[in-house]
Design an enzyme around this catalytic site. Structure first.
Site, short mmCIF file in Angstrom:
data_model
loop_
_atom_site.label_atom_id
_atom_site.label_comp_id
_atom_site.label_asym_id
_atom_site.label_seq_id
_atom_site.Cartn_x
_atom_site.Cartn_y
_atom_site.Cartn_z
N TRP A 138 30.90 -11.46 -5.26
CA TRP A 138 32.02 -11.82 -6.15
C TRP A 138 33.35 -11.37 -5.55
O TRP A 138 34.40 -11.84 -5.95
CB TRP A 138 31.83 -11.18 -7.53
CG TRP A 138 32.05 -9.68 -7.58
CD1 TRP A 138 31.43 -8.74 -6.82
CD2 TRP A 138 32.96 -8.97 -8.43
NE1 TRP A 138 31.88 -7.47 -7.17
CE2 TRP A 138 32.82 -7.58 -8.15
CE3 TRP A 138 33.86 -9.36 -9.42
CZ2 TRP A 138 33.55 -6.60 -8.80
CZ3 TRP A 138 34.59 -8.37 -10.08
CH2 TRP A 138 34.44 -7.01 -9.76
N GLU B 88 28.68 -0.92 -11.29
CA GLU B 88 27.26 -0.92 -10.93
C GLU B 88 26.56 0.40 -11.25
O GLU B 88 25.41 0.60 -10.87
CB GLU B 88 27.09 -1.27 -9.45
CG GLU B 88 27.54 -2.69 -9.17
CD GLU B 88 27.21 -3.16 -7.77
OE1 GLU B 88 26.85 -2.32 -6.92
OE2 GLU B 88 27.31 -4.37 -7.54
N LYS C 173 31.28 3.46 -11.55
CA LYS C 173 31.43 3.32 -10.10
C LYS C 173 32.78 2.73 -9.75
O LYS C 173 33.43 3.14 -8.79
CB LYS C 173 30.31 2.41 -9.59
CG LYS C 173 30.32 2.20 -8.08
CD LYS C 173 29.19 1.30 -7.64
CE LYS C 173 29.15 1.13 -6.14
NZ LYS C 173 28.21 0.11 -5.70
C1 BGC Z 1 30.30 -3.06 -5.18
C2 BGC Z 1 30.23 -4.51 -5.55
C3 BGC Z 1 30.61 -5.33 -4.34
C4 BGC Z 1 29.73 -4.99 -3.16
C5 BGC Z 1 30.14 -5.72 -1.89
C6 BGC Z 1 29.41 -2.79 -3.98
O1 BGC Z 1 29.52 -1.47 -3.60
O2 BGC Z 1 29.89 -2.24 -6.25
O3 BGC Z 1 31.12 -4.77 -6.60
O4 BGC Z 1 30.48 -6.69 -4.64
O5 BGC Z 1 29.85 -3.60 -2.91
O6 BGC Z 1 31.44 -5.40 -1.52
#
Ligand code: BGC
Length: 825
Positions: free
Chosen positions: A361, A488, A591
């Site tokens: 995203w 997350e 996070k």
């Molecule tokens: C983040 C995500 C992101 C991914 C790739 C993760 O650490 O929590 O939001 O899409 O990294 O950058």
């Protein structure tokens, strides 16, 4: 020129003096050259030593199984992984009988410069062989923005104080060995020997190698061609095997004489074309490049960048370090997207193998907003790529028992590649992020073509997904249960505010677009009842609020979860490497910006007091274990008047890769985070918003920044915004009598081309005092001596020992690391 941090502060380049072998992987990412189609990591010309060798072609990937200890229905079956393709950067040099290798002999001087206006990486090395033969080597590398399939290297060698015999081997090498993967999930998986040889074509001065992948059914070709200049005769030989081709040049030179080799590189890949067609395509690209010539390629590169900077530059007075960092960030965003064409924008661009080369995203939510305002064509191309994967997204939705389209959380080609469903499949907000990017593109550019051709279908299919995911309760309130929002560390929740508001926006955008294009809407089977259902759901969306604390709840019940012991985890970041997900999920630990992202994107749904209280509440619980957080926190902090806190976040976002704050820049650049530096400045201190298609600004500067100017494209016009303490001047750059109306701190302003307007800014004190962050997670502060253990750890890791070349002569980076790990210094 001021000397701060590791790189000297200069407005238009990144300069590295000396060579620290322990930081090679990071410098390879920082100095990566790319045009969005081809990516060359900043590996040394001679190939060794290296941190991670890397040459990438956008969307050239291999498939690998995703094994599960406990499989379940609907789990992604296979992953996709970007392939390190044939390395064409290699130019090895033999000086009399010693190979030029910085680990041997004496590296008298070494300097690399990434020139952000020329679009080149230049390297100067002054080296003495173990036998005392001294040479100067200068190489200049570019990946062409104007000729998508082409890269070029100019390599010049000159003996310094005695005559020498030079043997230069210019190579193409496939299936280079890659260092093994670490336990960090953010690092790349490693494919061994992913390429099978299909064809070699060798001719005087050049070669083309064609390879294929075993499972994904893709073929790629890499070719090289050379021009040689020297005041003496240079003999040349060519050789090729399955996995390498080599052109060798030999001559003897006196001091002051120079051997100059121009190496043109051509790359191409296809899932459809034949081996012969691909080989010829690359041969044609090379002929085109030779015909253009290096000087002209360089001139085209500069002209392309002049045009880019005219529309995208952000000028800062008062903080030269931030000035350099924002330009460096924008340059990498351009490199990731400029010629990506109808392919994805990986979260690391084409600078490294991190996250397996996947797009997330990040692309639509962080990179496209910046491109839409500065390079709208690149944003449109990226959305066309998403649309090209719509059928796969519809299949995925059907597999999940849903209607419409469910775009993958992470992918290269369009299939879901996330093996962890709570933060993959369940992160349905990606669908609304894509829809928001479609809607924003139309609203900012005024261009309806994208919507007519592909946008409407994306909006409609994502709207259908939301209707089948959400439900009305007995009181008619619309909920979305059991999904994961941007944070997350909180998964499978009910009514995540960001997801709910984004879904509502998606539903309304689909309804409005369907009404704008009734014929096309009929073709897509949209009925009046369906549109009414979209509007009903959007109007009835639940936005959980805690009336006692007077803050919004990130998701239903969030503010009543047990708290997290931040003091105990002071030196345990990122938490994902130290704490089990089950514990993270059940507590109030965040996070990355989630409710705060909702507050920025959908700010017209929150009043000023809500905003101030939400910032106060969520700042204390957000640990920024994702690089996507700092810039958003900058925007929301600035909006509620915490300008100095916002400034610290901008600084952190801007330094993420330059100082390797997350210790993983070696695996590739954080492209979304770099893009968000623009957002932090333009939406944070510029206060840019575009709610309901209404352009507005609310500028305010922190103390250190004495001037901030930027340009945004709005409905085909270029608006220049120039902010100084106490006032902002708006001017239209276009030479027409066009006018543009927008708001400045809520007041309507109209500007006409040629007649800039100055508006005053009055200071607005914050409603609440500056909030603290979890201990040890204070943003990295400009110039501050780091007090917390984490910050100290970050700073030490970031600056690292800056070894003079002679001390940096470890036999290999890996060996050096082992010695350090064993306590040897
Ligand atoms: C983040 C995500 C992101 C991914 C790739 C993760 O650490 O929590 O939001 O899409 O990294 O950058």
């Amino acid at each position: 020129m001021t000397e701060r941090a590791e790189f000297p502060v200069e407005p238009w380049c990144l300069r590295e003096r000396g060579l620290n072998l322990d930081l090679l992987a990071r410098s390879e990412s920082l100095f990566a050259m790319s045009n969005g189609h081809i990516g060359l990591r900043g590996n040394l010309d001679e190939g060794e030593p290296y941190g991670i060798p890397g040459t990438y072609l956008n969307s050239f990937y291999e498939v690998r199984p995703l094994p599960y200890a406990e499989p379940g229905y609907g789990y992604a079956e296979s992953g996709q992984e970007i392939v390190n393709v044939t390395n064409g950067k290699l130019i090895r040099l033999l000086v009399d009988d010693a190979p030029f290798d910085v680990r041997y002999g004496r590296l008298i001087a070494h300097e690399r410069v990434l020139d952000l206006r020329a679009g080149t990486l230049t390297r100067d090395a002054d080296w003495e062989s173990p036998k005392g033969r001294r040479v100067r080597v200068r190489s200049t590398r570019l990946v062409s923005f104007t000729q998508r399939a082409v890269a070029a290297i100019e390599y010049v060698v000159e003996p310094v104080d005695a005559s020498v015999r030079l043997v230069v081997q210019s190579e193409l090498v496939a299936n280079e060995p890659i260092p093994p993967r670490s336990g960090d999930p953010r690092m790349a998986a490693v494919l061994e020997n992913p390429l099978s040889a299909l064809d070699q074509d060798l001719h005087v001065g050049g070669a083309v190698l064609v390879h294929g992948t075993r499972l994904s059914g893709l073929q790629m070709a890499a070719g090289m061609d050379h021009l040689v200049e020297a005041p003496v005769e240079v003999s040349a030989e060519s050789a090729a095997m399955d996995d390498w081709a080599r052109i060798t040049f030999v001559c003897s030179l006196q001091p002051g004489q120079r051997l100059r080799i121009v190496k043109f590189l051509g790359y191409g890949w296809s899932s459809l074309r034949s081996t012969a067609a691909l080989r010829d395509q690359v041969a044609a690209a090379l002929t085109g490049a030779r015909h253009t010539g290096l000087e002209h390629l360089l001139a085209q590169q500069r002209a392309y960048l002049d045009e880019f900077w005219a529309g995208a530059d952000v000028r800062i007075e008062g903080d030269p370090q931030l000035q350099q960092a924002v330009r460096f960030a924008l340059f990498h965003v351009l490199q990731a997207s400029a010629r990506a064409g109808g392919r994805c924008l990986p979260t690391k661009g084409l600078t490294g193998p991190g996250y397996d080369g996947h797009t997330f995203w990040d692309s639509e939510a962080y990179v496209l907003p910046v491109l839409t305002y500065t390079q709208p064509q690149a944003a449109a191309n990226a959305l066309r790529w998403r649309h090209s994967t719509l059928d796969l997204a519809k299949e995925r939705a059907a597999t999940l028992g849903l209607r419409g389209a469910a775009f993958p959380w992470r992918t290269i080609r369009g299939q879901e590649c996330s093996g962890y469903w709570p933060a993959g499949t369940a992160a349905f907000h990606i669908n609304a992020d894509i829809a928001a990017a479609v809607a924003r593109y139309r609203s900012v550019t005024g261009d309806e073509t994208l919507e007519t051709e592909v946008g409407l279908e994306i909006l409609v299919e994502t709207a259908r997904l939301w209707i089948s995911l959400g439900h009305h309760d007995l009181d008619g309130v619309w909920h979305i249960a059991g999904v994961t929002g941007p944070d997350e560390y909180t998964a499978i929740v009910n009514d995540n505010v960001f997801t709910n508001l984004a879904a509502a926006h998606n539903l309304r955008s689909a309804a409005e677009a369907a009404e704008r294009h009734p014929r096309r809407a009929r073709d897509l089977g949209i009925t009046l009842e369906e549109v009414a259902a979209w509007r009903d759901a959007a109007d009835a969306v639940n936005i959980p609020y805690d009336p006692d604390l007077r803050v919004h709840q990130q998701s239903a019940g969030f503010t009543r979860l047990p708290s997290w012991d931040f003091e105990a985890s002071r030196d345990k970041y990122p938490l994902l490497l130290h704490a089990p997900y089950f514990d993270l999920y059940r507590r109030q630990v965040i996070k990355q910006a989630d409710l705060l992202l909702a507050q920025y994107w959908f700010g017209d749904r929150f009043d000023d007091e809500n905003k101030a209280r939400n910032v106060d509440y969520y700042e204390r619980r957000t640990v920024r274990d994702s690089s996507l957080s700092a810039a958003i926190q900058a925007v929301t902090a600035a909006e509620v008047g915490h300008l100095e806190l916002a400034y610290d976040y901008v600084y952190e976002a801007a330094q993420i890769d330059l100082r390797d704050l997350d210790h993983n820049s070696g695996d590739g650049m954080h492209i979304a985070s770099l893009a968000s530096v623009w957002t932090a400045l333009v939406a944070g201190f510029g206060g840019l918003r575009d709610y309901q298609g209404q352009l507005s600004f609310a500028p305010q500067l922190p103390d250190l920044i004495t001037r901030l100017s930027f340009t945004v494209q709005w409905r085909g016009l270029r608006l220049e915004v120039d902010i100084e303490p106490g006032r902002a001047t708006y001017g239209l750059r276009d030479r027409t009598d066009s006018t543009l109306a927008f708001r400045h701190h809520g007041v309507e302003v109209t500007v006409t081309a040629g007649k800039p307007v100055t508006a005053l800014i009055s200071k607005r004190p914050p409603l609440l005092p500056r909030p603290p962050q979890p201990p040890g997670r204070e943003p990295l502060h400009q110039g501050e001596s780091q007090s917390s253990s984490l910050a100290a750890g970050r700073a030490a890791a970031a600056v690292g020992p800056y070894l003079p070349p002679a001390e940096a002569r470890a036999s290999s980076t890996a060996e050096h690391q082992q010695r350090l790990a064993a306590g040897e210094t």
